[in-house]
Design a protein around this motif. Sequence first.
Motif, mmCIF file in Angstrom:
data_model
loop_
_atom_site.group_PDB
_atom_site.id
_atom_site.type_symbol
_atom_site.label_atom_id
_atom_site.label_comp_id
_atom_site.label_asym_id
_atom_site.label_seq_id
_atom_site.Cartn_x
_atom_site.Cartn_y
_atom_site.Cartn_z
ATOM 1 N N ASP A 25 40.842 -0.988 12.570
ATOM 2 C CA ASP A 25 39.227 -1.095 12.884
ATOM 3 C C ASP A 25 39.481 -1.821 14.503
ATOM 4 O O ASP A 25 39.253 -3.010 14.424
ATOM 5 C CB ASP A 25 38.557 -1.720 11.817
ATOM 6 N N ASN A 77 37.202 -2.188 16.714
ATOM 7 C CA ASN A 77 35.852 -2.738 17.137
ATOM 8 C C ASN A 77 35.758 -4.114 16.497
ATOM 9 O O ASN A 77 35.570 -5.024 17.112
ATOM 10 C CB ASN A 77 34.794 -1.764 16.760
ATOM 11 N N GLY A 78 36.309 -4.199 15.163
ATOM 12 C CA GLY A 78 36.202 -5.229 14.473
ATOM 13 C C GLY A 78 37.546 -6.327 15.319
ATOM 14 O O GLY A 78 36.880 -7.631 15.340
ATOM 15 N N ILE A 79 38.556 -5.941 15.709
ATOM 16 C CA ILE A 79 39.717 -6.616 16.152
ATOM 17 C C ILE A 79 39.272 -7.273 17.662
ATOM 18 O O ILE A 79 39.327 -8.297 17.948
ATOM 19 C CB ILE A 79 40.812 -5.636 16.359
ATOM 20 N N GLU A 114 36.267 -7.769 18.473
ATOM 21 C CA GLU A 114 35.525 -8.778 18.544
ATOM 22 C C GLU A 114 35.974 -10.433 18.275
ATOM 23 O O GLU A 114 35.117 -11.557 18.965
ATOM 24 C CB GLU A 114 34.272 -8.736 17.152
ATOM 25 N N TYR A 115 36.900 -10.406 17.631
ATOM 26 C CA TYR A 115 37.490 -11.742 17.685
ATOM 27 C C TYR A 115 38.811 -12.382 18.538
ATOM 28 O O TYR A 115 39.162 -13.228 18.292
ATOM 29 C CB TYR A 115 37.668 -12.136 16.045
ATOM 30 N N VAL A 116 39.429 -11.094 19.386
ATOM 31 C CA VAL A 116 40.551 -11.279 20.121
ATOM 32 C C VAL A 116 40.007 -11.189 21.625
ATOM 33 O O VAL A 116 40.569 -12.119 22.414
ATOM 34 C CB VAL A 116 41.567 -10.279 19.737
ATOM 35 N N ARG A 118 40.387 -18.800 13.841
ATOM 36 C CA ARG A 118 41.199 -18.209 12.751
ATOM 37 C C ARG A 118 42.593 -18.272 12.827
ATOM 38 O O ARG A 118 43.037 -18.525 13.863
ATOM 39 C CB ARG A 118 40.980 -16.406 13.269
ATOM 40 N N GLN A 157 44.428 -6.726 11.800
ATOM 41 C CA GLN A 157 43.271 -6.344 11.118
ATOM 42 C C GLN A 157 42.760 -7.385 10.199
ATOM 43 O O GLN A 157 41.853 -7.619 9.988
ATOM 44 C CB GLN A 157 43.550 -5.278 10.329
ATOM 45 N N ALA A 170 40.536 -9.854 11.497
ATOM 46 C CA ALA A 170 39.010 -9.423 11.476
ATOM 47 C C ALA A 170 38.372 -9.662 10.179
ATOM 48 O O ALA A 170 37.218 -9.663 10.000
ATOM 49 C CB ALA A 170 39.040 -7.766 11.940
ATOM 50 N N PHE A 171 39.032 -9.478 9.062
ATOM 51 C CA PHE A 171 38.456 -9.363 7.700
ATOM 52 C C PHE A 171 38.321 -10.737 7.119
ATOM 53 O O PHE A 171 37.825 -11.077 6.135
ATOM 54 C CB PHE A 171 39.376 -8.583 6.772
ATOM 55 N N HIS A 202 38.989 -1.320 4.862
ATOM 56 C CA HIS A 202 39.964 -0.663 5.283
ATOM 57 C C HIS A 202 40.639 -0.022 4.156
ATOM 58 O O HIS A 202 41.050 -0.742 3.128
ATOM 59 C CB HIS A 202 41.020 -1.398 6.175
#
Length: 607
Positions: free
Chosen positions: A267, A269-271, A273-275, A397, A487, A490-491, A556
């Motif tokens: 995903d 987009n999710g990755i 956001e935090y990287v 994280r 991933q 991100a979760f 996922h």
Amino acid sequence: MILNRRSMLLLVVDVIIIALSICTSYLLESSGTIPNGQLDQMLIYFIVTAVISGVTMTYFRLYNRLWQYASIEEILAIAASVVWSCVVSHVLMAAIFRERIPLAISLRTMETMLLAIGAIRFGWRVFNKYRRSTSNKRKAIIIGAGDCGVIIAKEIMNNPNAELQIVGFIDDDAMKMRTRVFGIPVLGDRNQIAAVVKSTNAEEIIIAMPSVGKDQVSEIIDLCKATSAKTKIIPGLSDLITGKVSVTSLRDVDVEDLLGREPVRPDLNGIAEYVEHKIVLVTGAGGSIGSELSRQIASFKPKKLLLLGHGENSIYSIEMELRFNYPSLQLETIIADIQDRSRIDEVFRLHNPRVVFHAAAHKHVPLMERNPAEAVKNNVFGTRNVADAADKYQVERFVLISSDKAVNPSSIMGATKRMAEMYIQTLDASSQTKFVAVRFGNVLGSRGSVIPRFREQIMNGGPVTVTHPDMVRYFMTIPEAVQLVIQAGAFAQGGEIFVLDMGAPVKILNLAEDVIRLSGYEPYREIDIAFTGMREGEKLFEELLLNEEEITKTRHNRIFIGHPLMINRGELELQFKRLERAIGEGQQAVRDVIEYVVPMYKVPIAT
């Protein structure tokens, strides 16, 4: 233009062709006897046509082409050159020399020149093709008569140094049956692979179907395994799109092709956001997993990427690669040992990373069985040092790279990985940092992995060594393992252990047999398989979850979560102190404490 010897020879041949074309045209026009009054006209017409033809053939570069590779472009160049030279010559004879050449003679001259000049050049192409095809080359068939297969066939046919001779295509399209591509027949569909290999005596099979799914590729490979031919494959559709498809892009069939499983799709987009725009630390950045982590993270535009490792050569190598591929990336290389607590604290204090991927570890099972204290110092206390620093400096994280060997471990390596999981789970309960772990099975292509060892043994004539006939393992590629790791970050909510649905486990014996067959040999007859017995710390099959860990889905469809178990932090820290003391007391003392801390740890019974 400077002509070489080959071009000069062609020029002389062309002049002779022009002379013969004009002469035969006059003879046919006058029924076999040229009147004396036309001899002077014929001579002038020959000189004019020869000069004009030299100019037009030079303009259309007929003397700068490799005629063994001639195609439709060369046909058009010959036609344009001859037509222009004949038309211009006909007009000049009338306008300048006041000699009116009969139209029939001009047309017949043009026709003869076209046929003769084309025949000379394409005859050379046919001669070269015949000469190459009758040489001592290995016969091969191509599976896939589409764009990719055609590119490969054309390159092989046009390369005089190619070691292969394409004798046929295989394609499932019924419309292509009994047709020819570059003169090469389409001999059948995938169900006829074995029969075609046998009838053509093909020694190699080239799978040129980059756009089909992994499941179909796996089916085709299974059919190829039933033959005695060596199998190669075109890597992927992206190579066809970018124009990189060539004979040099062919590779041997690997285990990921045999698995028949599509890779994990992250995903993105999710990755991001935090990287993105964060300072990211990768420990063990010079290793197989750590270096791939660094490559993939670099593509998400972190604010700064910190590459930490103990070995200077491997860190230097990944640094040079990333600086070349991502020149604008802010990169920092750090030589440090995760066992050095003060050095790790210094790294966090100076660089203030916001995301940490902890890939540094000792991973080789037999080596760690013989050196349990070193496994504990690196995998347990090294992880504790990095995790404590992440907690102290309030990292957002922290992702631990774990292993399926941590589940009901039978090895020291697996037990130390389980202790590392336990520690970050207890730390997560009281920390602002989200601590998670990612478990996966054997990674293809990593240092010391099974496939390179099998290939090396086959190259040396065998035998291929397998520890036990019933041993099975889960497999995944390095890129998809790393995608899962990223991933998971991100979760992350904190405390989870993420696992990948890796499909069915693979029997190592079957894997060895497949690699032998796909290398063009017959197992047990040409390349033997020897059973060496299970090594220290190994077990017949690996697991991904403890019985007590409940598994739930994520958004996922290939990633699942094993929820944290209740672990008493005070008790764990007490046992870690015992473990520290045991390191100074000898290897057996270390084993005794590990067995107490990880009750699931059981030394396997030799079989």
